[in-house]
Design a protein around this motif. Structure first.
Motif, short mmCIF file in Angstrom:
data_model
loop_
_atom_site.label_atom_id
_atom_site.label_comp_id
_atom_site.label_asym_id
_atom_site.label_seq_id
_atom_site.Cartn_x
_atom_site.Cartn_y
_atom_site.Cartn_z
N HIS A 23 0.82 -1.20 0.00
CA HIS A 23 0.00 0.00 0.00
C HIS A 23 0.86 1.26 0.00
CE1 HIS A 23 -3.37 2.63 0.91
NE2 HIS A 23 -2.59 3.21 1.79
N PRO A 25 0.95 4.99 0.82
CA PRO A 25 0.10 5.96 1.53
C PRO A 25 -0.09 7.25 0.72
CG PRO A 25 2.29 5.88 2.52
CD PRO A 25 2.24 4.80 1.48
N GLU A 27 -0.59 10.05 2.04
CA GLU A 27 0.07 11.11 2.77
C GLU A 27 1.24 10.54 3.54
OE1 GLU A 27 -1.33 14.75 5.60
OE2 GLU A 27 -2.65 13.03 5.38
N ARG A 31 7.72 12.95 8.35
CA ARG A 31 9.02 12.91 7.64
C ARG A 31 9.32 14.28 7.04
NH1 ARG A 31 11.94 8.19 8.95
NH2 ARG A 31 11.89 9.69 10.63
N ALA A 60 15.65 -0.45 8.22
CA ALA A 60 14.44 -0.99 7.60
C ALA A 60 13.17 -0.32 8.14
CB ALA A 60 14.36 -2.49 7.86
N LEU A 62 11.75 2.62 7.67
CA LEU A 62 11.72 4.03 8.07
C LEU A 62 11.13 4.94 7.00
CD1 LEU A 62 15.10 4.38 10.01
CD2 LEU A 62 12.83 3.79 10.83
N GLY A 63 10.56 4.35 5.96
CA GLY A 63 9.88 5.16 4.96
C GLY A 63 10.76 5.60 3.79
N LYS A 64 11.92 4.99 3.62
CA LYS A 64 12.81 5.41 2.53
C LYS A 64 12.14 5.20 1.17
CE LYS A 64 16.10 2.55 3.65
NZ LYS A 64 15.36 1.89 4.76
N THR A 65 11.58 4.00 0.97
CA THR A 65 10.94 3.73 -0.31
C THR A 65 9.66 4.54 -0.45
OG1 THR A 65 11.87 1.50 -0.32
CG2 THR A 65 9.99 1.89 -1.78
N GLU A 150 17.55 -0.52 -2.61
CA GLU A 150 18.42 -1.58 -2.06
C GLU A 150 19.68 -1.71 -2.90
OE1 GLU A 150 16.32 -4.89 -0.38
OE2 GLU A 150 14.39 -3.88 -0.58
N ASN A 185 19.91 0.44 3.30
CA ASN A 185 19.84 0.48 4.76
C ASN A 185 21.17 0.09 5.39
OD1 ASN A 185 19.54 -2.30 4.53
ND2 ASN A 185 17.33 -2.19 4.77
N TYR A 211 11.63 6.15 13.87
CA TYR A 211 10.43 6.81 14.39
C TYR A 211 10.34 6.57 15.89
CZ TYR A 211 8.68 6.99 9.55
OH TYR A 211 8.51 7.23 8.22
N ILE A 219 1.24 7.79 12.36
CA ILE A 219 1.18 7.01 11.12
C ILE A 219 0.08 5.93 11.21
CG2 ILE A 219 2.48 5.37 9.68
CD1 ILE A 219 5.02 6.99 10.46
N ARG A 223 -3.63 5.23 9.17
CA ARG A 223 -3.97 3.98 8.49
C ARG A 223 -5.22 3.36 9.05
NH1 ARG A 223 0.39 1.53 5.29
NH2 ARG A 223 1.51 3.43 4.76
N ALA A 252 8.32 1.44 10.96
CA ALA A 252 6.89 1.65 10.69
C ALA A 252 6.24 0.39 10.12
CB ALA A 252 6.70 2.81 9.72
N ILE A 256 2.87 -1.46 11.56
CA ILE A 256 1.67 -1.70 10.74
C ILE A 256 1.34 -3.21 10.75
CG2 ILE A 256 0.70 -1.56 8.41
CD1 ILE A 256 2.48 0.98 8.03
N1 LIG Z 1 6.05 8.48 7.22
C1 LIG Z 1 5.23 7.52 6.82
N2 LIG Z 1 3.93 7.79 6.60
C2 LIG Z 1 3.10 6.81 6.20
N3 LIG Z 1 3.48 5.54 6.00
C3 LIG Z 1 4.77 5.21 6.22
C4 LIG Z 1 5.70 6.19 6.63
N4 LIG Z 1 6.91 5.60 6.77
C5 LIG Z 1 6.75 4.32 6.47
N5 LIG Z 1 5.48 4.06 6.14
C6 LIG Z 1 4.94 2.75 5.76
O1 LIG Z 1 5.72 1.77 6.45
C7 LIG Z 1 6.08 0.70 5.60
C8 LIG Z 1 7.58 0.63 5.47
O2 LIG Z 1 8.08 1.80 4.80
P1 LIG Z 1 9.12 1.69 3.57
O3 LIG Z 1 8.83 0.49 2.76
O4 LIG Z 1 9.14 2.99 2.88
O5 LIG Z 1 10.45 1.48 4.41
P2 LIG Z 1 11.97 1.43 3.90
O6 LIG Z 1 12.69 2.49 4.69
O7 LIG Z 1 12.01 1.51 2.43
O8 LIG Z 1 12.41 0.02 4.46
P3 LIG Z 1 13.42 -1.08 3.80
O9 LIG Z 1 14.80 -0.58 4.09
O10 LIG Z 1 13.11 -2.31 4.59
O11 LIG Z 1 13.09 -1.19 2.35
C9 LIG Z 1 5.37 0.95 4.28
O12 LIG Z 1 4.15 0.26 4.28
C10 LIG Z 1 5.14 2.45 4.29
O13 LIG Z 1 4.01 2.79 3.52
#
Ligand SMILES: Nc1ncnc2c1ncn2[C@@H]1O[C@H](COP(=O)(O)OP(=O)(O)OP(=O)(O)O)[C@@H](O)[C@H]1O
Ligand SMILES: [Mg+2]
Length: 405
Positions: A23, A25, A27, A31, A60, A62-65, A150, A185, A211, A219, A223, A252, A256
């Protein structure tokens, strides 16, 4: 008529997909600083200038992707409204488990015109793939942002990070402008690059911080409002999921997952409202489920080595040297009816692999000339859970199927 499903009439979920990994988001919450840094790093695109290269770091979940996808969508939309900006294309590749050749070939195939035949799997090399990529970039023109998610997992990051940023200065492309966004990461990724690449990349670095519980609550609240039916969850569930994930690493994704699995526990239990009790129960299910997948991905002998270190850990005998681990491993393998591997080298191979995968920590020891140089290992996980999981894998059980007590 009544069948096995007829008494299932209610669900706590209004839209369960909102709590799924895929999913995206609408919004991004909590961040603001990272988004602000990102905005500045990408501003050149708005004015038709060469984009900066960007590296995103953070652990992992933390919302990077998610933030990167959000920024790319926002930038694409903004560019549409700007006279000065060139046309923008964004290309995203996840590098996990991919060779450089496959990554470049994937990009080439994305850029080739719809009626062209795809770049061949065999026969041509990475150099040819880069050449085709450059031809296509100039054919299309405009600005291209490449997102390498990655990136530390690619087999030859040096070549990628040396080639692409210099394509224009080296005369491989004339019309197109390129920018590169790497996501990792692994904070030590930059250190692993060759000096030549480090000197030429000139990237902007953006660090994503963990976070805290309050941020996770925001967050999760957002959801939960979409995911659950009215009255389907209690605030205590949100607080618990946020608190557990914040105590761990502020992930995060984990928070979830806790909320989703907590809701599944509630449903199994016939409860119409998700509460902190369900989330606490979900905690061990989420942990165990994830660990079980990670362990079952390993080969049989790697699992025996893991089990050996877990037994030593349980008995207070870690950190342990590879010889001692080997002795325990031989007992483990035999106890499961398998002949053990016979060379210390093969055990050391498994140990260093399992260390790289985050199962063990490794300590380097130097005992002067006489003692020599060696490694000691200890388990980075809860020994009891590893041993339980190993046993249930051998017995073919599903340990997550325990009823709610
Ligand atoms: N600031 C945020 N607001 C809303 N949803 C968030 C936020 N940060 C993370 N999420 C949700 O948390 C989950 C993990 O975030 P994401 O995949 O971006 O992490 P990542 O930093 O890319 O982790 P990895 O290093 O494991 O790939 C996702 O479902 C994402 O939608
Ligand atoms: Mg990611």
């Amino acid at each position: 008529m009544s069948g096995p499903f007829s008494d299932i009439t209610d669900t706590v979920f209004a839209d369960k997909s909102v709590l799924r990994e895929e999913h995206q988001p609408n919004e991004i919450l909590e961040r603001d600083e990272e988004i602000d840094e990102y905005r500045h790093a990408l501003r050149d695109v708005l004015f038709g200038n060469d984009p900066e290269n960007v590296m995103i770091y953070g652990k992992a979940g933390l919302g990077k992707t998610a933030v990167t996808m959000y920024m790319m969508d926002a930038l694409l939309a903004e560019v549409e409204t700007r006279e000065a900006a060139d046309d923008l294309s964004v290309h995203t590749v996840n590098c996990n488990g991919k060779s450089l050749f496959i990554v470049v070939r994937t990009l080439v195939n994305e850029l080739l015109p719809a009626d062209a035949s795809p770049f061949p799997r065999r026969g041509l090399g990475t150099g040819d793939a880069f050449e085709t990529l450059y031809d296509q970039l100039d054919r299309i023109g405009g600005t291209h942002l490449f997102v390498f998610d990655e990136i530390d997992h690619i087999d030859d990051a040096n070549t990628l990070l040396y080639e692409l940023p210099r394509a224009r200065s080296n005369g491989h492309i004339e019309k197109a402008r390129l920018g590169l966004i790497g996501i990792s990461n692994n904070y030590t990724f930059r250190k692993s690059l060759s000096p030549k690449v480090k000197d030429t990349l000139m990237e902007v670095e953006i660090a994503f911080s963990p976070y805290n519980a309050t941020e996770l609550q925001t967050i999760l609240q957002d959801r939960a409002e979409d995911a659950f039916v009215e009255g389907g969850y209690d605030q205590s569930a949100i607080r618990a999921a946020a608190a557990i994930a914040a105590q761990d690493v502020g992930n995060a994704r984990q928070s979830i997952d806790l909320l989703r699995v907590g809701a599944e526990v509630a449903e199994k239990n016939g409860d119409s409202k998700v509460t902190d009790t369900h989330v606490s129960r979900a905690r061990s299910l989420v942990q165990r489920g994830r660990l079980r997948n990670r362990i079952s991905d390993q080969t049989k002998h790697a699992q025996y080595v893991l089990e050996a270190v877990a037994r030593l850990e349980r008995d207070g005998q870690t950190p342990a040297r590879s010889k001692q681990i080997m002795t325990t491993y031989e007992g483990v393998a035999r106890s499961w009816g398998t002949d053990p591997l016979t060379t210390l080298k093969s055990i050391q191979g498994h140990l260093s692999e399992l260390h790289m995968l985050g199962f063990f920590s490794q300590h380097e020891r130097n005992e002067g000339r006489s003692g020599g140089h060696y490694f000691e290992y200890e388990l980075d996980l809860d020994a009891a859970i590893v041993l339980e999981t190993r046993e249930s894998l051998e017995l073919g059980e599903d340990p997550t199927a325990k009823p709610l007590e």
